[in-house]
Design an enzyme around this catalytic site. Structure first.
Site, PDB file in Angstrom:
ATOM      1  N   GLU A  34      15.788  33.606 -23.599  1.00  0.00           N
ATOM      2  CA  GLU A  34      16.559  34.055 -24.969  1.00  0.00           C
ATOM      3  C   GLU A  34      15.856  33.547 -26.455  1.00  0.00           C
ATOM      4  O   GLU A  34      14.956  32.660 -25.733  1.00  0.00           O
ATOM      5  CB  GLU A  34      17.016  32.822 -24.317  1.00  0.00           C
ATOM      6  CG  GLU A  34      18.272  32.179 -24.923  1.00  0.00           C
ATOM      7  CD  GLU A  34      19.293  30.602 -23.678  1.00  0.00           C
ATOM      8  OE1 GLU A  34      19.371  31.437 -22.696  1.00  0.00           O
ATOM      9  OE2 GLU A  34      19.235  29.829 -24.600  1.00  0.00           O
TER      10      GLU A  34
ATOM     11  N   ASP B 197      17.474  31.055 -29.477  1.00  0.00           N
ATOM     12  CA  ASP B 197      18.576  29.887 -29.306  1.00  0.00           C
ATOM     13  C   ASP B 197      18.329  30.050 -30.979  1.00  0.00           C
ATOM     14  O   ASP B 197      17.898  29.008 -31.607  1.00  0.00           O
ATOM     15  CB  ASP B 197      18.553  28.992 -28.769  1.00  0.00           C
ATOM     16  CG  ASP B 197      18.559  29.391 -27.571  1.00  0.00           C
ATOM     17  OD1 ASP B 197      20.274  29.905 -27.396  1.00  0.00           O
ATOM     18  OD2 ASP B 197      18.435  28.373 -26.716  1.00  0.00           O
TER      19      ASP B 197
ATOM     20  N   GLU C 123      20.770  26.873 -32.019  1.00  0.00           N
ATOM     21  CA  GLU C 123      22.503  25.960 -31.920  1.00  0.00           C
ATOM     22  C   GLU C 123      22.568  25.126 -32.360  1.00  0.00           C
ATOM     23  O   GLU C 123      21.729  24.336 -33.537  1.00  0.00           O
ATOM     24  CB  GLU C 123      21.770  24.732 -30.684  1.00  0.00           C
ATOM     25  CG  GLU C 123      22.252  25.935 -29.140  1.00  0.00           C
ATOM     26  CD  GLU C 123      21.892  25.249 -27.845  1.00  0.00           C
ATOM     27  OE1 GLU C 123      21.588  25.500 -27.142  1.00  0.00           O
ATOM     28  OE2 GLU C 123      21.850  23.868 -28.229  1.00  0.00           O
TER      29      GLU C 123
END
Ligand SMILES: *[C@@H]1O[C@H](CO)[C@@H](O)[C@H](O)[C@H]1NC(C)=O
Length: 284
Positions: A112, A114, A116
């Protein structure tokens, strides 16, 4: 996105059919930016909306009942991913807007990458949280304060992922790099294809000042806006060979010095047995 070359202007004067074909080719390319073509909803029902000319804009919203999200229809093994986003404005405390690549969760070797965006009370800055999971191992957080208000206008958030590195960029400025350290025994993300995801959800138990600031539902629905996504997977392109040149390195160093608010590679308390291997080779 490049428009198809028309192979010389003189064709315009030859045959109306050719003009039609050219118009179609040009519009296919422009309309490649239609969200419905490339993405599908993951949750949230009518909270996922496409709008604008042929669906070239998208919005996600969040209310007391649900957040919302979408994912790419395709899987990618390496690529450059750009998305323009305008984040939830006003009191966005407790909201989290995400943009990430993720491998098929059922493999159990979770990869993953990311972005955010953690919302905040009105007038307080967002936190941009980043992380990288390789073959199930994450805990590689770095957080930043943005140098602009991400709710005023669209800004471009990009992930460059090639066999040598993973790079996070904000408006073309690299803010973080995760290098391939396989030679030091750190798994790199290169075996599993990933899909691009985005979501808007609520996490007031941890997102905002450790859960102290709660989501103000009287301000719901909360909305984030998207446009101009671009995915470049043509190997051999600039992103494929993208390495950190001296100029990007300088820019990144400046951002990290001024805007980084958390770096797992400097959190000694968290790693009493010593820093993760990639941190020991971190030289920016
Ligand atoms: C919200 O703003 C305060 C400063 O006013 C800051 O300390 C805090 O980290 C911010 N929270 C998030 C989640 O960005």
């Amino acid at each position: 996105m490049g428009l198809p070359s028309n192979g010389g202007h003189e064709v315009y004067f030859r045959a109306p059919q050719i003009i039609m074909v050219l118009i179609l080719m040009v519009s296919t390319s422009v309309h490649g930016a239609h969200f419905d073509d490339a993405f599908q909803q993951t949750f949230g029902g009518e909270r996922v909306k496409t709008y604008g000319s042929g669906g070239d804009h998208l919005s996600l919203s969040l209310d007391q009942y649900s957040g919302s999200g979408f994912t790419s229809k395709k899987d990618y093994l390496f690529g450059r991913f750009d998305m323009q986003m305008k984040l939830v404005a006003g009191n966005s405390a407790g909201t989290v807007t995400t943009l990430y690549l993720q491998s098929d969760p059922s493999t159990g070797r979770h990869d993953e990458i990311d972005f955010e965006f953690l919302g905040n009370a009105s007038g307080h800055p967002y936190t941009l949280h980043t992380n990288v999971f390789g073959e199930g191992k994450g805990s590689r957080e770095q957080q930043f304060r943005l140098w602009f208000d991400p709710t005023n206008e669209y800004h471009t958030y990009s992930i460059v992922w090639n066999p040598r590195l993973i790079m996070f960029l904000v408006d073309e400025t690299p803010i973080r790099v995760f290098l391939n350290h396989e030679k030091h025994g750190v798994p790199f993300l290169k075996k599993q294809p990933m899909k691009l995801y985005s979501s808007l959800w609520e996490a007031d138990d941890w997102a905002t000042q450790g859960g102290l600031v709660k989501t103000d539902w009287s301000k719901a629905p909360f909305t984030a806006y998207y446009r101009n996504y671009n995915v470049d997977t043509a190997r051999g392109g600039k992103w494929w060979t993208h390495d950190l040149d001296a100029n990007s390195r300088r820019k990144m160093r400046r951002i990290q010095k001024k805007n980084m608010i958390y770096n797992y590679c400097q959190d000694a308390k968290r790693f009493p047995e010593g820093y993760p291997t990639e941190c020991k080779h971190y030289k920016f």
